[in-house]
Write a protein that holds these residues in place. Sequence first.
Motif, PDB file in Angstrom:
ATOM      1  N   CYS A  31      28.606  44.476  51.663  1.00 18.45           N
ATOM      2  CA  CYS A  31      29.226  44.957  52.762  1.00 18.45           C
ATOM      3  C   CYS A  31      29.931  43.752  53.728  1.00 18.45           C
ATOM      4  CB  CYS A  31      28.031  45.309  53.979  1.00 18.45           C
ATOM      5  SG  CYS A  31      27.356  46.863  53.310  1.00 18.45           S
ATOM      6  N   TRP A  32      29.279  42.623  53.557  1.00 15.37           N
ATOM      7  CA  TRP A  32      29.892  41.465  54.639  1.00 15.37           C
ATOM      8  C   TRP A  32      30.358  40.468  53.910  1.00 15.37           C
ATOM      9  CZ3 TRP A  32      30.334  44.351  58.798  1.00 15.37           C
ATOM     10  CH2 TRP A  32      29.456  45.400  58.992  1.00 15.37           C
ATOM     11  N   HIS A  33      30.151  40.217  52.611  1.00 17.02           N
ATOM     12  CA  HIS A  33      30.655  38.896  51.715  1.00 17.02           C
ATOM     13  C   HIS A  33      29.662  37.784  52.201  1.00 17.02           C
ATOM     14  CE1 HIS A  33      34.596  41.073  50.174  1.00 17.02           C
ATOM     15  NE2 HIS A  33      33.361  41.634  49.644  1.00 17.02           N
ATOM     16  N   THR A  34      28.587  38.088  52.757  1.00 23.22           N
ATOM     17  CA  THR A  34      27.446  36.937  52.866  1.00 23.22           C
ATOM     18  C   THR A  34      26.373  37.014  52.221  1.00 23.22           C
ATOM     19  OG1 THR A  34      26.654  37.795  54.773  1.00 23.22           O
ATOM     20  CG2 THR A  34      28.790  36.542  55.118  1.00 23.22           C
ATOM     21  N   PHE A  35      25.767  35.937  52.077  1.00 25.97           N
ATOM     22  CA  PHE A  35      24.417  35.705  51.498  1.00 25.97           C
ATOM     23  C   PHE A  35      23.367  34.903  52.147  1.00 25.97           C
ATOM     24  CE2 PHE A  35      21.070  34.600  48.543  1.00 25.97           C
ATOM     25  CZ  PHE A  35      20.961  35.586  47.591  1.00 25.97           C
ATOM     26  N   GLY A  49      38.391  62.662  56.323  1.00 22.85           N
ATOM     27  CA  GLY A  49      38.344  62.644  57.395  1.00 22.85           C
ATOM     28  C   GLY A  49      37.187  61.391  58.038  1.00 22.85           C
ATOM     29  N   LYS A  50      36.360  60.863  57.331  1.00 23.56           N
ATOM     30  CA  LYS A  50      35.577  59.660  57.699  1.00 23.56           C
ATOM     31  C   LYS A  50      36.136  58.530  57.063  1.00 23.56           C
ATOM     32  CE  LYS A  50      31.023  62.121  57.341  1.00 23.56           C
ATOM     33  NZ  LYS A  50      31.205  63.341  56.226  1.00 23.56           N
ATOM     34  N   ALA A  51      35.939  57.458  58.011  1.00 20.74           N
ATOM     35  CA  ALA A  51      36.514  56.174  57.389  1.00 20.74           C
ATOM     36  C   ALA A  51      35.367  55.507  56.633  1.00 20.74           C
ATOM     37  CB  ALA A  51      37.013  55.281  58.683  1.00 20.74           C
ATOM     38  N   ILE A  52      35.617  55.372  55.271  1.00 24.54           N
ATOM     39  CA  ILE A  52      34.745  54.850  54.458  1.00 24.54           C
ATOM     40  C   ILE A  52      34.896  53.480  54.024  1.00 24.54           C
ATOM     41  CG2 ILE A  52      33.512  55.227  52.277  1.00 24.54           C
ATOM     42  CD1 ILE A  52      32.630  57.333  54.274  1.00 24.54           C
ATOM     43  N   ASP A  53      34.130  52.682  54.115  1.00 20.91           N
ATOM     44  CA  ASP A  53      34.410  51.174  53.704  1.00 20.91           C
ATOM     45  C   ASP A  53      34.078  50.664  52.336  1.00 20.91           C
ATOM     46  OD1 ASP A  53      35.173  50.138  56.551  1.00 20.91           O
ATOM     47  OD2 ASP A  53      33.341  51.081  56.882  1.00 20.91           O
ATOM     48  N   ARG A  54      32.887  51.298  51.725  1.00 18.26           N
ATOM     49  CA  ARG A  54      32.561  50.995  50.512  1.00 18.26           C
ATOM     50  C   ARG A  54      31.893  52.264  49.850  1.00 18.26           C
ATOM     51  NH1 ARG A  54      34.454  46.935  52.162  1.00 18.26           N
ATOM     52  NH2 ARG A  54      33.530  44.854  52.846  1.00 18.26           N
ATOM     53  N   GLU A  64      19.543  47.867  56.541  1.00 16.79           N
ATOM     54  CA  GLU A  64      18.859  46.762  57.546  1.00 16.79           C
ATOM     55  C   GLU A  64      20.231  45.832  57.610  1.00 16.79           C
ATOM     56  OE1 GLU A  64      14.495  46.684  55.982  1.00 16.79           O
ATOM     57  OE2 GLU A  64      15.763  45.496  54.977  1.00 16.79           O
ATOM     58  N   VAL A  65      21.224  45.748  57.034  1.00 17.41           N
ATOM     59  CA  VAL A  65      22.258  44.676  57.467  1.00 17.41           C
ATOM     60  C   VAL A  65      23.467  45.536  58.154  1.00 17.41           C
ATOM     61  CG1 VAL A  65      21.981  43.542  55.253  1.00 17.41           C
ATOM     62  CG2 VAL A  65      23.567  45.320  55.130  1.00 17.41           C
ATOM     63  N   GLY A  66      23.138  46.809  58.514  1.00 17.33           N
ATOM     64  CA  GLY A  66      23.878  47.373  59.434  1.00 17.33           C
ATOM     65  C   GLY A  66      24.936  48.400  59.147  1.00 17.33           C
ATOM     66  N   ALA A  67      24.614  48.810  57.928  1.00 21.11           N
ATOM     67  CA  ALA A  67      25.704  49.854  57.207  1.00 21.11           C
ATOM     68  C   ALA A  67      25.056  50.949  57.701  1.00 21.11           C
ATOM     69  CB  ALA A  67      25.711  49.763  55.885  1.00 21.11           C
ATOM     70  N   ARG A  68      26.064  52.181  57.881  1.00 16.68           N
ATOM     71  CA  ARG A  68      25.647  53.537  57.962  1.00 16.68           C
ATOM     72  C   ARG A  68      25.761  54.008  56.419  1.00 16.68           C
ATOM     73  NH1 ARG A  68      28.968  56.945  60.937  1.00 16.68           N
ATOM     74  NH2 ARG A  68      27.142  58.101  61.559  1.00 16.68           N
ATOM     75  N   VAL A  69      24.505  54.528  55.952  1.00 16.61           N
ATOM     76  CA  VAL A  69      24.440  54.928  54.567  1.00 16.61           C
ATOM     77  C   VAL A  69      24.675  56.279  54.386  1.00 16.61           C
ATOM     78  CG1 VAL A  69      23.389  54.770  52.478  1.00 16.61           C
ATOM     79  CG2 VAL A  69      22.910  53.059  54.161  1.00 16.61           C
ATOM     80  N   PHE A  70      25.680  56.656  53.461  1.00 18.87           N
ATOM     81  CA  PHE A  70      26.039  57.994  53.208  1.00 18.87           C
ATOM     82  C   PHE A  70      25.554  58.364  51.728  1.00 18.87           C
ATOM     83  CE2 PHE A  70      28.585  59.503  56.780  1.00 18.87           C
ATOM     84  CZ  PHE A  70      28.752  58.462  57.461  1.00 18.87           C
ATOM     85  N   MET A  87      30.635  49.917  59.494  1.00 21.44           N
ATOM     86  CA  MET A  87      30.313  49.636  58.223  1.00 21.44           C
ATOM     87  C   MET A  87      29.982  51.021  57.440  1.00 21.44           C
ATOM     88  SD  MET A  87      30.822  47.940  55.151  1.00 21.44           S
ATOM     89  CE  MET A  87      31.461  46.477  55.662  1.00 21.44           C
ATOM     90  N   ASN A  88      30.931  52.040  56.893  1.00 20.44           N
ATOM     91  CA  ASN A  88      30.255  53.349  56.259  1.00 20.44           C
ATOM     92  C   ASN A  88      30.227  53.120  54.798  1.00 20.44           C
ATOM     93  OD1 ASN A  88      30.018  54.466  58.698  1.00 20.44           O
ATOM     94  ND2 ASN A  88      32.399  55.330  58.807  1.00 20.44           N
ATOM     95  N   VAL A  89      29.134  53.324  54.424  1.00 18.25           N
ATOM     96  CA  VAL A  89      28.779  53.043  52.831  1.00 18.25           C
ATOM     97  C   VAL A  89      28.562  54.157  52.307  1.00 18.25           C
ATOM     98  CG1 VAL A  89      27.748  51.565  50.920  1.00 18.25           C
ATOM     99  CG2 VAL A  89      28.352  50.477  53.170  1.00 18.25           C
ATOM    100  N   VAL A  90      29.288  54.792  51.083  1.00 14.95           N
ATOM    101  CA  VAL A  90      28.733  55.911  50.079  1.00 14.95           C
ATOM    102  C   VAL A  90      27.929  55.144  49.083  1.00 14.95           C
ATOM    103  CG1 VAL A  90      29.378  57.853  48.720  1.00 14.95           C
ATOM    104  CG2 VAL A  90      30.819  57.500  50.845  1.00 14.95           C
ATOM    105  N   PHE A  91      26.658  55.598  48.972  1.00  9.91           N
ATOM    106  CA  PHE A  91      25.693  55.194  48.031  1.00  9.91           C
ATOM    107  C   PHE A  91      25.226  56.237  47.064  1.00  9.91           C
ATOM    108  CE2 PHE A  91      21.552  52.664  46.843  1.00  9.91           C
ATOM    109  CZ  PHE A  91      22.116  51.989  45.854  1.00  9.91           C
ATOM    110  N   LEU A  92      25.928  56.137  45.882  1.00  6.89           N
ATOM    111  CA  LEU A  92      25.566  57.345  44.757  1.00  6.89           C
ATOM    112  C   LEU A  92      24.185  56.908  44.102  1.00  6.89           C
ATOM    113  CD1 LEU A  92      28.928  57.428  43.030  1.00  6.89           C
ATOM    114  CD2 LEU A  92      28.316  58.537  45.033  1.00  6.89           C
ATOM    115  N   ALA A  93      23.487  57.919  43.965  1.00 12.64           N
ATOM    116  CA  ALA A  93      22.116  57.899  43.486  1.00 12.64           C
ATOM    117  C   ALA A  93      21.331  57.057  44.307  1.00 12.64           C
ATOM    118  CB  ALA A  93      22.068  57.246  41.978  1.00 12.64           C
TER     119      ALA A  93
END
Length: 405
Positions: free
Chosen positions: A310-314, A72-77, A23-29, A1-7
Amino acid sequence: MNVVFLACGYPPEMQQYTRGLAEVGARVFGVGDAPAAQLAPSFKAYLADYLQVPRLLDEDDVVERVAAWVRGKAIDRIESNWEVMVLTAARLRERLGVPGMSLDAVRGFRDKQLMKERVAAAGLRVPGAARVRTAAEAQAAAERFGYPLVVKPISGAGSADTYRVDSARDLEQVLARTQHVREASVEEFVDGEEFTFDTVCIAGKPAFVNVAQYLPRPLIARSNEWISPVITTVRNLNQPALADGLALGRRVLGALGMGSGFTHMEWFKKPDGEVVFGEIGCRPGGAHLVDQMNYTCDIDLFREWARAVCWHTFEAKAERKYNVSIIFKRALGQGRITRIVGLVEFMRRYGEHVCEEKLLRPGTPRRNWKHTLLSDGFIILRHPDWRTANELANIAATEITMYAE
Ligand SMILES: Nc1ncnc2c1ncn2[C@@H]1O[C@H](COP(=O)(O)OP(=O)(O)OP(=O)(O)O)[C@@H](O)[C@H]1O
Ligand SMILES: [Mg+2]
């Protein structure tokens, strides 16, 4: 799970969402405007990578730079929880084919006229409102809706440049004062109590719901320096007095095509009981509202938001245990804080109910209360009983006094 997080690092609470994502397992960009070398090591630990951009609010520039960076990176969110960047995130998602809310859906949460048109089209009650660009258009709208009116920027925040207008003469004065506003909304003034409706949604359906009450109404709090504004989350959402507001909120989410993430809506309850839509953003409320919601249920919505996106769970058990009040204080006088009267006594008597006490200490320069609701600091307290929570808030508002000179 690769996540681009702006700001990702500013405003400061964004660091909490970055933590939640990690903490939920994402790689944060992470994307921010601070130099990488200036990021605290404890914060950097949550980032897989970081891109510094020169100007976060230069949308075209940020889109180009981020697109080049992730090639070139696979971005999920691609997400942002900062109001002024939610459209940038949506543009990037469309450009890169990343799942999430469309640019068109996000526009409905950013443009106050478009949002009201969409909400009204779903058969829901909105204030009569017109988009105006000139004094003539404003006067025509005033004739249509009659006085009192509200004049405010189409994409405003923090009640900046927002005015109640009671007469044609008032309108002239307000138009003169708001010449720098390119597009304004002229609206029917809705009298009544003001509440929030906050959610964390998964695919448009609320996994978490919150209501808070403003005391007094924000426009009054933002126009009178002597007031200590209070916002209290409502523990009991099952009371009849809130039913129509909650139903309105849920239908608004559908009308605007909400996806996954935070929403923060404001609504009015008129003396005759009618509920009226105010505004909504597809991002969390500011001024520590997320902390208040966390204290309400003893949960961590920074992390649960990340899980929802990321995972659509709560996963948190959101049992509402407390009414949580935040009290914002404004010092008397200008310059630096010199003393705080009543705080020691307040903490001695009620300290067991206080979650956070963050009043500016003597020696600190005052904050501009017009620019930030945080003003000269705040106290967060909680109590299981609604009346008691608000009584304690009222005591903090009236019996603690800060001075500056
Ligand atoms: N049509 C209206 N009738 C009555 N009061 C209104 C109306 N529109 C706005 N207000 C008052 O002005 C305040 C600010 O307006 P609004 O919430 O639309 O703007 P904002 O700048 O995005 O606010 P914030 O960022 O503080 O939530 C509202 O909370 C409310 O008190
Ligand atoms: Mg508002």
